[in-house]
Write a protein that holds these residues in place. Structure first.
Motif, mmCIF file in Angstrom:
data_model
loop_
_atom_site.group_PDB
_atom_site.id
_atom_site.type_symbol
_atom_site.label_atom_id
_atom_site.label_comp_id
_atom_site.label_asym_id
_atom_site.label_seq_id
_atom_site.Cartn_x
_atom_site.Cartn_y
_atom_site.Cartn_z
ATOM 1 N N UNK A 159 0.848 -1.196 0.000
ATOM 2 C CA UNK A 159 0.000 0.000 0.000
ATOM 3 C C UNK A 159 0.880 1.241 0.000
ATOM 4 N N UNK A 160 0.485 2.241 -0.786
ATOM 5 C CA UNK A 160 1.143 3.546 -0.759
ATOM 6 C C UNK A 160 0.139 4.579 -0.288
ATOM 7 N N UNK A 161 0.619 5.466 0.593
ATOM 8 C CA UNK A 161 -0.214 6.504 1.172
ATOM 9 C C UNK A 161 0.561 7.823 1.194
ATOM 10 N N UNK A 162 -0.176 8.900 1.271
ATOM 11 C CA UNK A 162 0.362 10.208 1.612
ATOM 12 C C UNK A 162 -0.095 10.504 3.034
ATOM 13 N N UNK A 163 0.856 10.606 3.945
ATOM 14 C CA UNK A 163 0.539 10.690 5.371
ATOM 15 C C UNK A 163 0.778 12.102 5.897
ATOM 16 N N UNK A 164 -0.236 12.650 6.596
ATOM 17 C CA UNK A 164 -0.115 13.983 7.181
ATOM 18 C C UNK A 164 0.922 13.970 8.296
ATOM 19 N N UNK A 165 1.878 14.900 8.210
ATOM 20 C CA UNK A 165 2.931 14.988 9.219
ATOM 21 C C UNK A 165 2.420 15.599 10.527
ATOM 22 N N UNK A 166 1.330 16.341 10.450
ATOM 23 C CA UNK A 166 0.759 17.037 11.605
ATOM 24 C C UNK A 166 -0.698 17.355 11.274
ATOM 25 N N UNK A 167 -1.503 17.815 12.205
ATOM 26 C CA UNK A 167 -2.868 18.230 11.853
ATOM 27 C C UNK A 167 -2.816 19.352 10.832
ATOM 28 N N UNK A 168 -3.592 19.227 9.775
ATOM 29 C CA UNK A 168 -3.544 20.240 8.713
ATOM 30 C C UNK A 168 -4.848 20.249 7.935
ATOM 31 N N UNK A 169 -4.980 21.257 7.068
ATOM 32 C CA UNK A 169 -6.156 21.395 6.202
ATOM 33 C C UNK A 169 -5.713 21.444 4.756
ATOM 34 N N UNK A 170 -6.489 20.810 3.886
ATOM 35 C CA UNK A 170 -6.298 20.892 2.444
ATOM 36 C C UNK A 170 -7.541 21.556 1.862
ATOM 37 N N UNK A 171 -7.335 22.659 1.140
ATOM 38 C CA UNK A 171 -8.449 23.409 0.562
ATOM 39 C C UNK A 171 -8.512 23.153 -0.931
ATOM 40 N N UNK A 172 -9.711 22.872 -1.404
ATOM 41 C CA UNK A 172 -9.903 22.551 -2.811
ATOM 42 C C UNK A 172 -11.267 23.056 -3.258
ATOM 43 N N UNK A 173 -11.287 23.979 -4.217
ATOM 44 C CA UNK A 173 -12.534 24.444 -4.811
ATOM 45 C C UNK A 173 -13.558 24.934 -3.808
ATOM 46 N N UNK A 174 -13.114 25.674 -2.807
ATOM 47 C CA UNK A 174 -14.049 26.210 -1.824
ATOM 48 C C UNK A 174 -14.363 25.279 -0.676
ATOM 49 N N UNK A 175 -13.877 24.056 -0.719
ATOM 50 C CA UNK A 175 -14.081 23.100 0.373
ATOM 51 C C UNK A 175 -12.783 22.938 1.157
ATOM 52 N N UNK A 176 -12.914 22.660 2.444
ATOM 53 C CA UNK A 176 -11.758 22.427 3.303
ATOM 54 C C UNK A 176 -11.855 21.021 3.891
ATOM 55 N N UNK A 177 -10.762 20.280 3.768
ATOM 56 C CA UNK A 177 -10.721 18.898 4.246
ATOM 57 C C UNK A 177 -9.622 18.790 5.304
ATOM 58 N N UNK A 178 -9.979 18.343 6.489
ATOM 59 C CA UNK A 178 -9.028 18.243 7.576
ATOM 60 C C UNK A 178 -8.339 16.889 7.611
ATOM 61 N N UNK A 179 -7.066 16.902 8.009
ATOM 62 C CA UNK A 179 -6.281 15.686 8.244
ATOM 63 C C UNK A 179 -5.769 15.725 9.676
ATOM 64 N N UNK A 180 -5.950 14.638 10.397
ATOM 65 C CA UNK A 180 -5.297 14.483 11.686
ATOM 66 C C UNK A 180 -3.837 14.074 11.468
ATOM 67 N N UNK A 181 -3.012 14.297 12.458
ATOM 68 C CA UNK A 181 -1.629 13.826 12.350
ATOM 69 C C UNK A 181 -1.618 12.311 12.144
ATOM 70 N N UNK A 182 -0.885 11.866 11.116
ATOM 71 C CA UNK A 182 -0.810 10.435 10.819
ATOM 72 C C UNK A 182 -1.894 9.937 9.887
ATOM 73 N N UNK A 183 -2.937 10.719 9.644
ATOM 74 C CA UNK A 183 -4.005 10.314 8.725
ATOM 75 C C UNK A 183 -3.463 10.309 7.305
#
Length: 324
Positions: free
Chosen positions: A252-276
């Motif tokens: 399996x390959x993943x992109x893992x969040x290094x810390x809590x963060x937000x990704x914004x795309x087209x007016x929407x905001x998606x949150x990632x927990x650390x390690x998600x």
């Protein structure tokens, strides 16, 4: 390619819209996951070609050795007059070994790939090296409905799907692709590469190379999202993660969040927990018997098999029944 034919065509205007829609869907689900086809823009395709040259990445050199050794035997399964369809054609390196074992005046070559610029550049090189070969590239997602050029009378349609790319599909997706292929290759067959179950350390090294090329390839999904879709996220927010999951017999390959963060795309905001993570790819490993059974359920009849001496990789010939 027919002499004087300009095969170039603009990329579909809906391509970015589809990427955006699929990325929104990926970020909305739990766990987050997106199709690996979005690795393959021009940069991603180039990075993958670099991966194939890495010392840790055994599949390419192992499959190339099988093709070099057995190309004539493989081509002998095809028949005298062939429309050869390469799915996910990429750089067109491996198909050259088959073409060298075939009479070019008896071959119509149809490479199919989602990355238009990369495919068309590869076709330019192939046309220069094989001036007698009829080439009709098709820029398309081969897992979705597409229309292949018609076959002339007396011609068998044969598929070529090297590189163990079938492993990137879920079992359901693999079944769907094989059923699609069995239908459009009816009366011909499919030559396909599969990566076999093996020592976990060998697999881990292949997807975590010391040079970091696989990491760059994985992170390119986010680079595309930023450059093509205007996505916003911390530049250092994600890390490459790859591991073997024995429960599913897959890397399996993943992109893992290094810390809590937000990704914004087209007016929407998606949150990632650390390690998600955003799951970007999986690569299933098969046994020969297991894959032949999967192909048989989809409408193929198992044929010849070629494997390396380590038992790491296999190339299978599958006969497609004639359409009723």
């Amino acid at each position: 390619m027919k002499p004087g034919l300009d095969w170039r065509q603009p990329r579909a205007s809906a391509e970015n819209e589809q990427f955006a829609a699929d990325l929104h869907a990926a970020l909305s689900r739990s766990p987050k996951a997106i199709s690996p086809k979005y690795f393959y823009d021009e940069t991603g395709s180039r990075l993958f070609e670099q991966i194939c040259e890495l010392p840790e990445y055994y599949p390419t050199r192992t499959e190339l050795a099988l093709l070099q050794t057995h190309a004539r035997d493989m081509a002998a399964q095809f028949g005298p007059q062939v429309q050869l369809v390469e799915y996910g054609a990429g750089a067109l390196r491996k198909v050259r070994l088959l073409l060298d074992a075939m009479p070019l005046d008896a071959v119509q070559f149809v490479p199919v790939d989602i990355s238009g610029p990369h495919l068309l550049a590869a076709c330019d090189g192939l046309a220069a090296d094989y001036p007698g070969l009829a080439i009709q590239p098709l820029v398309a997602d081969f897992t979705r409905p597409h229309t292949l050029p018609p076959c002339s009378a007396g011609t068998r349609r044969v598929g070529f799907f090297p590189g163990s790319s079938i492993g990137n599909f879920t079992p359901a997706e693999a079944d769907a692709f094989l059923r699609l292929a069995a239908n459009e290759l009816a009366g011909g067959g499919l030559l396909i590469g599969i990566d076999l179950v093996k020592d976990h350390d060998v697999l881990h090294a292949a997807y975590n190379d010391a040079a970091g090329v696989t990491a760059a390839f994985n992170l390119n999904v986010l680079t595309r999202a930023r450059d093509e879709l205007g996505a916003e996220f911390p530049a250092d927010g994600f890390a490459h993660l790859a591991f073997y999951n024995p429960a599913y017999c897959r890397i399996e390959m993943h992109l893992q969040a290094r810390r809590p963060l937000a990704l914004r795309l087209g007016g929407e905001t998606y949150g990632f927990n650390e390690g998600e993570t955003l799951h970007t790819e999986h690569s299933h490993k098969y046994t020969v018997d297991g894959f032949q059974a999967l192909a048989a359920r989809a409408g193929f009849r198992p044929g010849k098999v070629w494997t390396d001496e380590n038992g790491w990789f296999a190339v299978l010939w599958l006969e497609a029944a004639c359409a009723e």
